[in-house]
Design a protein around this motif. Sequence first.
Motif, short mmCIF file in Angstrom:
data_model
loop_
_atom_site.label_atom_id
_atom_site.label_comp_id
_atom_site.label_asym_id
_atom_site.label_seq_id
_atom_site.Cartn_x
_atom_site.Cartn_y
_atom_site.Cartn_z
N GLN A 22 0.82 -1.21 0.00
CA GLN A 22 0.00 0.00 0.00
C GLN A 22 0.85 1.27 0.00
OE1 GLN A 22 -2.57 -0.89 3.34
NE2 GLN A 22 -4.22 -1.52 1.98
N SER A 23 2.11 1.17 0.41
CA SER A 23 3.00 2.34 0.35
C SER A 23 3.32 2.70 -1.10
CB SER A 23 4.29 2.09 1.14
OG SER A 23 5.16 1.22 0.44
N VAL A 24 3.23 1.71 -1.99
CA VAL A 24 3.46 1.93 -3.42
C VAL A 24 2.15 2.30 -4.11
CG1 VAL A 24 4.22 0.86 -5.58
CG2 VAL A 24 5.39 0.32 -3.44
N ASP A 25 1.08 1.58 -3.78
CA ASP A 25 -0.23 1.81 -4.40
C ASP A 25 -1.32 1.68 -3.33
OD1 ASP A 25 -2.57 1.96 -5.83
OD2 ASP A 25 -2.16 0.22 -7.09
N PRO A 26 -1.75 2.82 -2.76
CA PRO A 26 -2.78 2.77 -1.71
C PRO A 26 -4.10 2.16 -2.17
CG PRO A 26 -1.73 4.93 -1.78
CD PRO A 26 -1.25 4.16 -2.98
N ALA A 27 -4.36 2.14 -3.47
CA ALA A 27 -5.62 1.61 -4.00
C ALA A 27 -5.51 0.14 -4.41
CB ALA A 27 -6.07 2.45 -5.20
N ALA A 28 -4.38 -0.48 -4.19
CA ALA A 28 -4.18 -1.87 -4.60
C ALA A 28 -5.16 -2.80 -3.89
CB ALA A 28 -2.75 -2.31 -4.30
N ARG A 29 -5.61 -3.82 -4.61
CA ARG A 29 -6.45 -4.87 -4.01
C ARG A 29 -5.52 -6.04 -3.71
NH1 ARG A 29 -11.43 -6.04 -7.62
NH2 ARG A 29 -11.79 -7.47 -5.91
N ILE A 30 -5.50 -6.44 -2.44
CA ILE A 30 -4.49 -7.39 -1.98
C ILE A 30 -5.15 -8.59 -1.31
CG2 ILE A 30 -2.47 -7.65 -0.49
CD1 ILE A 30 -2.36 -4.48 -0.57
N GLU A 31 -4.74 -9.80 -1.73
CA GLU A 31 -5.17 -11.05 -1.09
C GLU A 31 -3.92 -11.74 -0.57
OE1 GLU A 31 -7.69 -13.78 -3.28
OE2 GLU A 31 -8.40 -12.09 -4.49
N VAL A 32 -3.81 -11.86 0.74
CA VAL A 32 -2.62 -12.44 1.35
C VAL A 32 -2.95 -13.83 1.88
CG1 VAL A 32 -0.83 -12.09 3.07
CG2 VAL A 32 -1.90 -10.12 2.02
N GLU A 33 -2.09 -14.81 1.58
CA GLU A 33 -2.23 -16.18 2.05
C GLU A 33 -0.95 -16.58 2.80
OE1 GLU A 33 -4.77 -18.29 1.79
OE2 GLU A 33 -6.05 -16.96 0.64
N PRO A 34 -0.86 -16.24 4.11
CA PRO A 34 0.36 -16.56 4.86
C PRO A 34 0.72 -18.05 4.83
CG PRO A 34 -1.03 -15.11 6.14
CD PRO A 34 -1.83 -15.53 4.94
N ALA A 35 -0.26 -18.93 4.90
CA ALA A 35 0.02 -20.36 4.92
C ALA A 35 0.67 -20.82 3.62
CB ALA A 35 -1.26 -21.15 5.17
N ALA A 36 0.25 -20.23 2.50
CA ALA A 36 0.81 -20.58 1.19
C ALA A 36 2.02 -19.69 0.84
CB ALA A 36 -0.26 -20.43 0.11
N ARG A 37 2.23 -18.67 1.66
CA ARG A 37 3.31 -17.70 1.44
C ARG A 37 3.19 -17.00 0.10
NH1 ARG A 37 8.30 -20.82 4.49
NH2 ARG A 37 7.21 -20.90 6.46
N LEU A 50 6.81 -2.99 -6.54
CA LEU A 50 6.30 -3.75 -5.39
C LEU A 50 7.41 -4.58 -4.76
CD1 LEU A 50 2.81 -5.01 -6.60
CD2 LEU A 50 3.34 -3.02 -5.20
N GLN A 51 8.20 -5.25 -5.59
CA GLN A 51 9.28 -6.08 -5.07
C GLN A 51 10.30 -5.23 -4.31
OE1 GLN A 51 9.80 -8.19 -8.93
NE2 GLN A 51 9.95 -10.01 -7.64
N GLN A 52 10.57 -4.03 -4.79
CA GLN A 52 11.51 -3.15 -4.11
C GLN A 52 10.96 -2.74 -2.74
OE1 GLN A 52 12.33 0.55 -6.15
NE2 GLN A 52 14.29 0.78 -5.11
N ALA A 53 9.68 -2.39 -2.67
CA ALA A 53 9.07 -2.00 -1.39
C ALA A 53 9.06 -3.17 -0.41
CB ALA A 53 7.65 -1.48 -1.63
N LEU A 54 8.76 -4.36 -0.91
CA LEU A 54 8.75 -5.55 -0.05
C LEU A 54 10.15 -5.90 0.44
CD1 LEU A 54 6.11 -7.57 -2.05
CD2 LEU A 54 5.87 -6.80 0.32
N GLU A 55 11.13 -5.76 -0.42
CA GLU A 55 12.52 -6.02 -0.04
C GLU A 55 12.94 -5.06 1.08
OE1 GLU A 55 16.28 -7.82 -0.37
OE2 GLU A 55 14.82 -8.20 -1.93
N LYS A 56 12.58 -3.80 0.92
CA LYS A 56 12.90 -2.78 1.92
C LYS A 56 12.24 -3.09 3.26
CE LYS A 56 13.00 2.23 2.44
NZ LYS A 56 12.64 3.52 1.85
N ALA A 57 11.04 -3.67 3.21
CA ALA A 57 10.30 -4.02 4.43
C ALA A 57 10.79 -5.34 5.06
CB ALA A 57 8.81 -4.11 4.11
N GLY A 58 11.71 -6.02 4.38
CA GLY A 58 12.24 -7.26 4.91
C GLY A 58 11.53 -8.51 4.43
#
Length: 64
Positions: A22-37, A50-58
């Motif tokens: 959301q820091s890259v695109d506040p309007a993004a629609r996101i479905e997260v599946e932690p179990a499936a990673r 997105l990959q750059q923002a996620l990398e920065k977040a760890g």
Amino acid sequence: MELRIESMTCGGCAKSVTKAIQSVDPAARIEVEPAARTVKVKTSASSAALQQALEKAGYPAIAN
């Protein structure tokens, strides 16, 4: 787009991943599946941004 995030293992991780996307695109629609990673994102942002923002977040991501 679908991303695989090996280090996302719990709900707390999922919240951090969502926040990073959301820091890259506040309007993004996101479905997260932690179990499936995996996270599915409908966004106008580039995969690289997105990959750059996620990398920065760890949470390095691999595009599926």
